[in-house]
Write a protein that holds these residues in place. Sequence first.
Motif, PDB file in Angstrom:
ATOM      1  N   SER A 102       1.652 102.877  65.643  1.00 45.90           N
ATOM      2  CA  SER A 102       2.854 103.408  66.275  1.00 45.90           C
ATOM      3  C   SER A 102       4.073 103.133  65.394  1.00 45.90           C
ATOM      4  O   SER A 102       4.082 102.218  64.572  1.00 45.90           O
ATOM      5  N   THR A 103       5.117 103.946  65.600  1.00 43.98           N
ATOM      6  CA  THR A 103       6.337 103.843  64.812  1.00 43.98           C
ATOM      7  C   THR A 103       7.530 103.576  65.730  1.00 43.98           C
ATOM      8  O   THR A 103       7.789 104.362  66.648  1.00 43.98           O
ATOM      9  N   PRO A 104       8.268 102.484  65.502  1.00 44.38           N
ATOM     10  CA  PRO A 104       9.489 102.260  66.289  1.00 44.38           C
ATOM     11  C   PRO A 104      10.479 103.395  66.038  1.00 44.38           C
ATOM     12  O   PRO A 104      10.583 103.910  64.911  1.00 44.38           O
ATOM     13  N   TYR A 105      11.204 103.767  67.074  1.00 49.58           N
ATOM     14  CA  TYR A 105      12.140 104.876  66.908  1.00 49.58           C
ATOM     15  C   TYR A 105      13.347 104.721  67.829  1.00 49.58           C
ATOM     16  O   TYR A 105      13.293 104.070  68.879  1.00 49.58           O
ATOM     17  N   ALA A 106      14.438 105.325  67.403  1.00 50.12           N
ATOM     18  CA  ALA A 106      15.612 105.543  68.242  1.00 50.12           C
ATOM     19  C   ALA A 106      15.866 107.039  68.244  1.00 50.12           C
ATOM     20  O   ALA A 106      15.198 107.805  67.538  1.00 50.12           O
ATOM     21  N   GLU A 107      16.830 107.470  69.035  1.00 48.22           N
ATOM     22  CA  GLU A 107      17.079 108.908  69.141  1.00 48.22           C
ATOM     23  C   GLU A 107      18.480 109.162  69.672  1.00 48.22           C
ATOM     24  O   GLU A 107      19.184 108.237  70.098  1.00 48.22           O
ATOM     25  N   VAL A 108      18.882 110.419  69.627  1.00 50.36           N
ATOM     26  CA  VAL A 108      20.129 110.841  70.243  1.00 50.36           C
ATOM     27  C   VAL A 108      19.772 111.796  71.373  1.00 50.36           C
ATOM     28  O   VAL A 108      18.882 112.632  71.232  1.00 50.36           O
ATOM     29  N   ILE A 109      20.471 111.647  72.496  1.00 53.52           N
ATOM     30  CA  ILE A 109      20.213 112.511  73.646  1.00 53.52           C
ATOM     31  C   ILE A 109      21.495 113.236  74.039  1.00 53.52           C
ATOM     32  O   ILE A 109      22.600 112.724  73.875  1.00 53.52           O
ATOM     33  N   GLY A 110      21.328 114.419  74.567  1.00 56.59           N
ATOM     34  CA  GLY A 110      22.463 115.201  75.031  1.00 56.59           C
ATOM     35  C   GLY A 110      22.021 116.619  75.314  1.00 56.59           C
ATOM     36  O   GLY A 110      20.847 116.966  75.199  1.00 56.59           O
ATOM     37  N   ASP A 111      22.978 117.458  75.658  1.00 56.46           N
ATOM     38  CA  ASP A 111      22.704 118.868  75.907  1.00 56.46           C
ATOM     39  C   ASP A 111      23.989 119.673  75.711  1.00 56.46           C
ATOM     40  O   ASP A 111      24.925 119.509  76.492  1.00 56.46           O
ATOM     41  N   PRO A 112      24.062 120.486  74.644  1.00 60.19           N
ATOM     42  CA  PRO A 112      23.022 120.780  73.653  1.00 60.19           C
ATOM     43  C   PRO A 112      22.869 119.634  72.665  1.00 60.19           C
ATOM     44  O   PRO A 112      23.731 118.748  72.592  1.00 60.19           O
ATOM     45  N   ILE A 113      21.808 119.669  71.879  1.00 62.85           N
ATOM     46  CA  ILE A 113      21.545 118.575  70.948  1.00 62.85           C
ATOM     47  C   ILE A 113      21.198 119.065  69.544  1.00 62.85           C
ATOM     48  O   ILE A 113      21.230 118.296  68.580  1.00 62.85           O
ATOM     49  N   SER A 114      20.893 120.354  69.409  1.00 59.06           N
ATOM     50  CA  SER A 114      20.416 120.853  68.112  1.00 59.06           C
ATOM     51  C   SER A 114      21.461 120.727  67.007  1.00 59.06           C
ATOM     52  O   SER A 114      21.118 120.645  65.825  1.00 59.06           O
ATOM     53  N   GLN A 115      22.752 120.693  67.395  1.00 57.26           N
ATOM     54  CA  GLN A 115      23.814 120.630  66.388  1.00 57.26           C
ATOM     55  C   GLN A 115      24.101 119.205  65.929  1.00 57.26           C
ATOM     56  O   GLN A 115      24.880 118.997  64.998  1.00 57.26           O
ATOM     57  N   SER A 116      23.475 118.206  66.550  1.00 56.35           N
ATOM     58  CA  SER A 116      23.797 116.815  66.243  1.00 56.35           C
ATOM     59  C   SER A 116      23.443 116.467  64.797  1.00 56.35           C
ATOM     60  O   SER A 116      22.371 116.803  64.298  1.00 56.35           O
TER      61      SER A 116
END
Length: 285
Positions: free
Chosen positions: A2-16
Amino acid sequence: MSTPYAEVIGDPISQSKSPDIHGFWLGELGLASDYRATRVQDGELPDYLSGRRGDPDWLGCNVTMPHKQTIIPLLDRLHPLAKRVGAVNTVVRAGDGALVGYNTDVAGFLEPLQSMLADKHLFRMARILGTGGAARAIIAGLAQEGFTLVIAGRNPAKARALLDELAPDGEHHTPPLDHFATETDFAFDDREGCCDLIVNASPLGMRGQPPLAFDFSHAPPGSIVYDIVTDPLDTPLLKDARAAGLHTVDGLSMLIGQAAAAFEKFFGVPAPRGSDDRLRERLMQ
């Protein structure tokens, strides 16, 4: 494995741009971790957090619109600054499993101003254009640095409410936004020893949005003009400011600064800031 991960959340999100920023730093450091973007719509936050609590690889998330305030009651603890600002843009799972909300937007906004803030001034004034979510961190950050604030929005009552909540001390002002759109004959005094800041905290000037109407007769000599818009990066406001001989700060400065503060919370090591020039080149492609 497994790989530790973080992320960004929102809506919309594709432009982040967050995955590009964090991914670049992870690559620079050779860390076997990941950073992703996940669309989370209104009403989906409780289920999202419930699922991530049970994922041992999840390190936390950055939070963008429209969730910076609605996520607060779903968290276990708030850092004092996030509580004061009333907005969370970073969530980290603490050692005890609790989800802790932080605000790194304040640090990100102030970072490119640090050399100026290190100087002593007789007087500091910031003209902040916009009263949306981004303005919250900017108001809180500049208030703690001793600025008299002029908050200009379409609704002065909303501006006053933000000041009452975030900067109740001081003699601050709330003119309408269109006050700055027309020429003024105000004669600025000798500004030596003073610090003047003009901040576009609105989406005006962003691609697809109306332009920001600002007449530079409202800018005292020596003002710093800061536009948090990132698309386009070189906004009409910044171009006009340079033409007027003023120093400018672009939106990538705040974006990279707030990401660096979050990166260290997620991955436990400082972001490799010595490569900022190459990161900027990548983000502007």
